[in-house]
Each structure stands twice: as structure tokens, then as C-alpha cells.
Write an enzyme that holds these catalytic residues in place. Structure first.
Site, PDB file in Angstrom:
ATOM      1  N   GLY A  11       9.022 -34.768   4.490  1.00  0.00           N
ATOM      2  CA  GLY A  11       9.074 -33.516   3.733  1.00  0.00           C
ATOM      3  C   GLY A  11      10.252 -32.662   4.142  1.00  0.00           C
ATOM      4  N   LEU A  12      11.393 -32.881   3.475  1.00  0.00           N
ATOM      5  CA  LEU A  12      12.622 -32.199   3.867  1.00  0.00           C
ATOM      6  C   LEU A  12      12.932 -30.983   3.006  1.00  0.00           C
ATOM      7  CD1 LEU A  12      14.872 -35.275   4.725  1.00  0.00           C
ATOM      8  CD2 LEU A  12      13.768 -33.687   6.329  1.00  0.00           C
ATOM      9  N   MET A  15      11.673 -25.779   5.684  1.00  0.00           N
ATOM     10  CA  MET A  15      10.853 -25.774   6.904  1.00  0.00           C
ATOM     11  C   MET A  15      10.937 -27.130   7.607  1.00  0.00           C
ATOM     12  SD  MET A  15       9.218 -22.925   7.742  1.00  0.00           S
ATOM     13  CE  MET A  15       7.757 -23.438   8.652  1.00  0.00           C
ATOM     14  N   ARG A  35      10.205 -37.896  -0.408  1.00  0.00           N
ATOM     15  CA  ARG A  35       9.917 -38.634  -1.646  1.00  0.00           C
ATOM     16  C   ARG A  35      11.149 -38.719  -2.538  1.00  0.00           C
ATOM     17  NH1 ARG A  35       5.505 -36.068  -5.596  1.00  0.00           N
ATOM     18  NH2 ARG A  35       7.190 -34.545  -5.656  1.00  0.00           N
ATOM     19  N   THR A  36      11.892 -37.611  -2.630  1.00  0.00           N
ATOM     20  CA  THR A  36      13.173 -37.631  -3.345  1.00  0.00           C
ATOM     21  C   THR A  36      14.235 -38.103  -2.359  1.00  0.00           C
ATOM     22  OG1 THR A  36      12.417 -35.729  -4.640  1.00  0.00           O
ATOM     23  CG2 THR A  36      14.765 -36.238  -4.732  1.00  0.00           C
ATOM     24  N   VAL A  76       4.526 -31.224   3.847  1.00  0.00           N
ATOM     25  CA  VAL A  76       4.479 -31.296   2.389  1.00  0.00           C
ATOM     26  C   VAL A  76       3.485 -30.260   1.877  1.00  0.00           C
ATOM     27  CG1 VAL A  76       5.121 -33.733   2.368  1.00  0.00           C
ATOM     28  CG2 VAL A  76       2.693 -33.103   2.371  1.00  0.00           C
ATOM     29  N   SER A 130       3.978 -20.988  12.474  1.00  0.00           N
ATOM     30  CA  SER A 130       4.278 -19.630  12.032  1.00  0.00           C
ATOM     31  C   SER A 130       5.685 -19.225  12.459  1.00  0.00           C
ATOM     32  CB  SER A 130       3.269 -18.649  12.626  1.00  0.00           C
ATOM     33  OG  SER A 130       3.567 -17.337  12.219  1.00  0.00           O
ATOM     34  N   GLY A 132       8.204 -18.877   9.720  1.00  0.00           N
ATOM     35  CA  GLY A 132       9.071 -19.082   8.573  1.00  0.00           C
ATOM     36  C   GLY A 132      10.255 -19.984   8.894  1.00  0.00           C
ATOM     37  N   LYS A 185      -4.624 -20.406  12.133  1.00  0.00           N
ATOM     38  CA  LYS A 185      -3.483 -19.995  11.306  1.00  0.00           C
ATOM     39  C   LYS A 185      -3.938 -19.084  10.171  1.00  0.00           C
ATOM     40  CE  LYS A 185       0.897 -20.295   9.925  1.00  0.00           C
ATOM     41  NZ  LYS A 185       1.023 -19.864   8.538  1.00  0.00           N
ATOM     42  N   HIS A 188      -4.582 -15.724  11.686  1.00  0.00           N
ATOM     43  CA  HIS A 188      -3.246 -15.191  12.007  1.00  0.00           C
ATOM     44  C   HIS A 188      -2.585 -14.615  10.743  1.00  0.00           C
ATOM     45  CE1 HIS A 188       1.052 -15.680  13.386  1.00  0.00           C
ATOM     46  NE2 HIS A 188       1.210 -16.047  12.137  1.00  0.00           N
ATOM     47  N   ASN A 189      -2.642 -15.361   9.640  1.00  0.00           N
ATOM     48  CA  ASN A 189      -2.041 -14.880   8.392  1.00  0.00           C
ATOM     49  C   ASN A 189      -2.743 -13.625   7.895  1.00  0.00           C
ATOM     50  OD1 ASN A 189      -0.217 -16.960   8.388  1.00  0.00           O
ATOM     51  ND2 ASN A 189      -1.147 -18.097   6.710  1.00  0.00           N
ATOM     52  N   GLU A 192      -1.525 -10.750   9.899  1.00  0.00           N
ATOM     53  CA  GLU A 192      -0.129 -10.474   9.536  1.00  0.00           C
ATOM     54  C   GLU A 192      -0.057  -9.703   8.218  1.00  0.00           C
ATOM     55  OE1 GLU A 192       3.995 -12.980   8.599  1.00  0.00           O
ATOM     56  OE2 GLU A 192       2.101 -14.033   8.881  1.00  0.00           O
TER      57      GLU A 192
END
Length: 203
Positions: A11-12, A15, A35-36, A76, A130, A132, A185, A188-189, A192
Site C-alpha cells: 500500500g504505497l 502514509m 496493487r497499481t 490499505v 498516529s 499523519g 486508536k 485516541h482519535n 484528538e
């Protein structure tokens, strides 16, 4: 290949790319797949050029480049894509290998996937990540949970790439079994977003 990679990442998006560059900067060799396939080639020719990052063009090739026990990090979109990748990876992996989900997955899904993967002899981690895009590159806060036996296998990588507080303590430790990592998480979100709302209302 003589020297196999320490970890693989699928998953490029930004992030994923930034986590790969972060891991490589801490001395780990990383194999990548997307995948691409053009994303793989563009990344290897661009930001990853000259680094210990191995581009692959299939899941089979990705898995073949990894040291055992293999560690495969999924970055992903949460939901069906994660389940699909797990089902594609299971036949390619061996007992004791680890699948890691670093997306914003709902914690009951992580608990279900942990059970599903463990029944097939593999280990599973769902981790909150976490900070970003900048955090992924320079040091995120990480909240891993799932199969306890998997923690020692990924701990050196996770605690190297995460942020550290003033006394050097890593902003990453094991938080528990099942879906615990993604549960933390979620909390946490919530905190935030509450903080952001407070700032907005005060302003």
C-alpha cells in the site's frame, strides 16, 4: 536474493511510502508492493532510489523476498481490501509469520481477523498509527495489539521508527490482545477530535 528484507509493506499511498522510508532510515530493508504496479516503479525510481527498498510486482514475489518469520504490513483502505489481502496472503505464508494492519480499522474487525488468521497458524497485529504523513516519516505514535506472540517479532522495528519522548521512551508499546490496538486508536482519535472542537469553539 542473498539478503532478504526485514519486513514487507503493501500500500504505497503517502502514509505507506513514508513508513517505508522511516523504516529504511532506521537500518531496516523493506520490500514493497502496491496493487497499481506503476506506484511501485515510480517509488523505487523516485523517493526510494538508492535505498535498501525492494520493489516487487506480486504478492508471491513480496513474500519470497522476506526473512522468516515473515512480517507483512498492510497500509490499505480499511474494510474489504484488508480481508481480501489476508485471504491472498494466507496460502503464501508459513506458520508463525505475521500480518500487520496499520489502517484505521474498526476494532471488532481486528479481533475477528486475529482469530481467523490464528486458526491458520499465523499471527496478527492491528496497530494504530498516529501522526499523519509527517509522523509516518519522522516518528508516529503506534498502538499495537492482537497476537501477543507477534509482539517480540515486530517490537524492534516498531520501537525504532516511532516517536520518542524526552527521556528516550518510545511512543509505542503493546496494548493488548484481540482488537486492543485499534480500540486504543479509536479512543485516541476521539480525544484528538474533542481537543480540536474545543479549540474551534474557544476561537
Amino acid at each position: 536474493m542473498a539478503n532478504k528484507s526485514d519486513i514487507g509493506l503493501i500500500g504505497l499511498a503517502v502514509m505507506g511510502e513514508n513508513l517505508v522510508l522511516n523504516m529504511e532510515s532506521k537500518g531496516f530493508t523493506v520490500s514493497v508492493f502496491n496493487r497499481t504496479l506503476a506506484r511501485v516503479d515510480n517509488f523505487i525510481a523516485g523517493r526510494a532510489a538508492g535505498k535498501n527498498i525492494v520493489g516487487t510486482h506480486s504478492l508471491e514475489e513480496l513474500v519470497s523476498t522476506l526473512k522468516s518469520p515473515r512480517k507483512v504490513f498492510l497500509m490499505v483502505k480499511a474494510g474489504e481490501a484488508v480481508d481480501s489481502l489476508i485471504d491472498q496472503l494466507i496460502p503464501l505464508l508459513d506458520q508463525g509469520d505475521v500480518i500487520i494492519d496499520g489502517g484505521n480499522t474498526h476494532y471488532p474487525d481486528t479481533a475477528r481477523r486475529r482469530d481467523y488468521v490464528e486458526r491458520r497458524g499465523l499471527l496478527y497485529i492491528g496497530t494504530g498509527v498516529s501522526g499523519g504523513e509527517e509522523g509516518a516519516l519522522k516518528g508516529p505514535s503506534m498502538m499495537p495489539g492482537g497476537s501477543p506472540e507477534a509482539w517480540p517479532l515486530v517490537k524492534p522495528i516498531f520501537q525504532s521508527i516511532c516517536a520518542h519522548v524526552a527521556d528516550g521512551s518510545p511512543c509505542c508499546d503493546w496494548v493488548g490482545e484481540g482488537g486492543a490496538g485499534h480500540f486504543v486508536k479509536m479512543v485516541h482519535n476521539g480525544i484528538e477530535y474533542g481537543d480540536i472542537q474545543l479549540i474551534c469553539e474557544c476561537y
